[in-house]
Design an enzyme around this catalytic site. Structure first.
Site, PDB file in Angstrom:
ATOM      1  N   ASP A   1      50.145 -51.955   1.061  1.00 26.79           N
ATOM      2  CA  ASP A   1      48.729 -51.668   0.793  1.00 26.79           C
ATOM      3  C   ASP A   1      48.041 -50.953   1.960  1.00 26.79           C
ATOM      4  O   ASP A   1      46.855 -50.632   1.870  1.00 26.79           O
ATOM      5  CB  ASP A   1      47.982 -52.972   0.485  1.00 26.79           C
ATOM      6  CG  ASP A   1      48.478 -53.592  -0.825  1.00 26.79           C
ATOM      7  OD1 ASP A   1      48.878 -52.838  -1.723  1.00 26.79           O
ATOM      8  OD2 ASP A   1      48.473 -54.827  -0.928  1.00 26.79           O
TER       9      ASP A   1
ATOM     10  N   ARG B   1      46.285 -66.199  -7.113  1.00 25.54           N
ATOM     11  CA  ARG B   1      47.289 -67.220  -7.429  1.00 25.54           C
ATOM     12  C   ARG B   1      46.690 -68.621  -7.406  1.00 25.54           C
ATOM     13  O   ARG B   1      47.115 -69.487  -8.174  1.00 25.54           O
ATOM     14  CB  ARG B   1      48.453 -67.109  -6.439  1.00 25.54           C
ATOM     15  CG  ARG B   1      49.318 -65.859  -6.697  1.00 25.54           C
ATOM     16  CD  ARG B   1      50.108 -65.497  -5.464  1.00 25.54           C
ATOM     17  NE  ARG B   1      51.110 -64.463  -5.666  1.00 25.54           N
ATOM     18  CZ  ARG B   1      50.874 -63.147  -5.663  1.00 25.54           C
ATOM     19  NH1 ARG B   1      49.634 -62.694  -5.490  1.00 25.54           N
ATOM     20  NH2 ARG B   1      51.852 -62.279  -5.835  1.00 25.54           N
TER      21      ARG B   1
ATOM     22  N   GLY C   1      45.739 -54.950 -10.789  1.00 27.20           N
ATOM     23  CA  GLY C   1      47.145 -54.957 -11.200  1.00 27.20           C
ATOM     24  C   GLY C   1      47.754 -56.340 -11.031  1.00 27.20           C
ATOM     25  O   GLY C   1      48.540 -56.796 -11.871  1.00 27.20           O
TER      26      GLY C   1
ATOM     27  N   LYS D   1      43.259 -61.528  -1.133  1.00 29.81           N
ATOM     28  CA  LYS D   1      43.186 -61.254  -2.578  1.00 29.81           C
ATOM     29  C   LYS D   1      44.386 -61.859  -3.304  1.00 29.81           C
ATOM     30  O   LYS D   1      44.220 -62.512  -4.339  1.00 29.81           O
ATOM     31  CB  LYS D   1      43.125 -59.726  -2.769  1.00 29.81           C
ATOM     32  CG  LYS D   1      42.990 -59.268  -4.184  1.00 29.81           C
ATOM     33  CD  LYS D   1      42.265 -57.935  -4.262  1.00 29.81           C
ATOM     34  CE  LYS D   1      43.077 -56.750  -3.766  1.00 29.81           C
ATOM     35  NZ  LYS D   1      44.148 -56.337  -4.701  1.00 29.81           N
ATOM     36  N   SER D   2      45.573 -61.638  -2.785  1.00 28.54           N
ATOM     37  CA  SER D   2      46.787 -62.144  -3.447  1.00 28.54           C
ATOM     38  C   SER D   2      46.746 -63.668  -3.572  1.00 28.54           C
ATOM     39  O   SER D   2      47.070 -64.227  -4.618  1.00 28.54           O
ATOM     40  CB  SER D   2      48.030 -61.771  -2.627  1.00 28.54           C
ATOM     41  OG  SER D   2      48.198 -60.383  -2.584  1.00 28.54           O
TER      42      SER D   2
END
Ligand code: S3P
Length: 437
Positions: A320, A31, A99, A26-27
């Site tokens: 997480d 990006r 977020g 996801k991160s």
């Protein structure tokens, strides 16, 4: 978020066996879309997470005038518009549950010539944004929030930003990244120091897109006034999604799973360290690099676990994964205590309170601390737990249910699609018992 309330009923199924390939990180996916959009040229993203969070980010950039193609579910072709090519959106930009999307976008939008408004779903609308507003304001940005520093964020354009030298009060890759992205538009140097190193995907990806940046664990430094050059991005599989299967196979007797090509960035694999300290049997095979990131197959077998202490030394590297760790702790021999993890209270839900409530509902004793909890293992019974719309809580309780003595009803699970589309099918495919209620 889909907006439809859905529940699951999960219960002990078969021992978990087989090969599992979890979706993209996801991160990294967030990006890749952001830097691809701000770059000159075309960026092909492979292994993109087709989740609601990352789709929301892609949609925001489309609203800002970026053309993004979807040749297949796990691919995006981003036609970059360059650092100064974004256009104002007439309507608010909806980050959904994410977020990461909102905080990183705040950094990007602070540097534009136009005004923008960022909104989010019910959970995101309660999450703290002062942590980005305050340092971005020091750089010259003008951002208004609702009372209490929560979204919507109204970001004024046309401000001249200048670099700052900033030490983060809490370890947060999102805040660090927001400042670095604003730093692309700032006069002079932006320097960020962290109290504990956090995931460095923004730094690595900026370098891959040709932006001069210096970084080492806990520090990053860049100057404004350069250009991003499009480059292809291969997204590794998300360790945070693999985490649920690592825990489930560890706690269910007779299990053996191979999790294929999982992203092994050391700032993400704290749970692996914690589980091994608890006595888990997890081997790494086929270690290699994919798009500049370490990846490996993880082979996990059931093993008896024992309780441990987790503190600030490990917490940021598994930030997480605490819901999954709580489940492992509930099935261990001896208590587990978590400290120095107050950040869990401001995630998609208050993860300390939500996990404590849920485990107690299943008969497990949990003592809450302001910055963590003590979990005293015991038999897991049937019962009803509320995920409070938090994807990681919902998936953690599916795994807990695989050791439960009765049915576990898990409420409000629609947000699982934010990070892990296909979870249900994958979990069932390797033996978990799980139905839509
Ligand atoms: C993320 C950073 C972490 C993490 C989140 C993703 C990122 O948040 O919890 O899921 O992609 O930068 P914080 O920066 O709030 O610790």
């Amino acid at each position: 978020m889909s907006g439809v309330r859905q529940d699951w009923i999960a219960r002990a199924g078969q021992p978990l066996r087989g090969n599992v390939r979890v979706p993209g990180d996801k991160s990294v996916s967030h990006r890749a879309v952001m830097l691809g959009a701000l770059a000159e040229g075309t960026t092909h993203v492979r292994g993109f997470l087709e989740g609601e969070d990352t789709r929301a980010t892609a949609k925001v950039f489309e609203q800002l005038g970026v053309r993004i193609e979807t040749p297949s579910a796990s691919e995006r072709i981003v036609h970059g518009v360059g650092l100064h090519g974004l256009r104002a959106s007439a309507s608010p930009l909806d980050c959904g549950n994410a977020g990461t999307g909102m905080r990183l976008l705040a950094g990007v939008l602070a540097g534009q010539s136009f005004d923008s408004t960022l909104i989010g779903d019910a959970s995101l609308s309660k999450r703290p944004m002062r942590r980005v507003i305050e340092p971005l304001s020091r750089m010259g940005a003008v951002i208004e929030s609702e009372e209490g520093g929560v979204p919507p964020l109204r970001i004024r354009g046309g401000r001249a930003l200048h670099g700052i030298d900033y030490t983060l009060p809490v370890a947060s890759a999102q805040v660090k990244s927001a400042l670095l992205l604003a730093g692309l538009y700032a006069q002079g140097e932006t320097v960020v120091h962290e109290p504990h190193p956090t995931r460095d995907y923004t730094e690595r990806m900026l370098a891959a897109f040709g932006w001069p940046i210096e970084f080492s664990p806990g520090h990053a430094r860049l100057s404004g006034g350069h250009r991003l050059q499009a480059t292809d991005v291969n997204v590794p599989a998300d360790f945070s999604s693999a985490a649920f299967f690592l825990v489930a196979a560890s706690i269910v007797p007779g299990s053996e799973l191979r999790l294929e090509a999982v992203g092994m960035n050391p700032r993400r694999t704290g749970l692996l360290t914690a589980l091994r300290r608890m006595g888990a049997d997890i081997r790494e095979e086929n270690a290699t690099e994919q798009g500049g990131e370490p990846v490996a197959d993880l082979i996990v077998r059931h093993a008896p676990l024992h309780g441990i202490e987790v503190d600030g030394e490990l917490a940021p590297d598994m930030i997480d994964e605490f819901p999954a760790l709580f489940v492992a702790a509930a099935c261990a021999d001896g208590a587990t205590t978590v400290r120095d993890a107050a950040e869990l209270r401001v995630k998609e839900s208050d993860r300390i309170a939500t996990m404590a409530q849920g485990l107690r509902a299943l008969g497990v004793e949990v003592e809450e601390h302001p910055d963590g909890a003590t979990i005293v293992p015991g038999p897991i019974g049937g019962g009803t737990v509320d995920s409070h719309g938090d994807h990681r809580i919902a998936m953690s309780f599916v795994m807990a249910a695989q050791r439960a003595e009765g049915d576990v009803r898990i409420g409000d699970i629609a947000n699982v699609a934010t990070s892990f589309p296909g979870f249900e099918t994958l979990a069932r495919g390797c033996g978990a018992a799980l139905d839509v209620a």
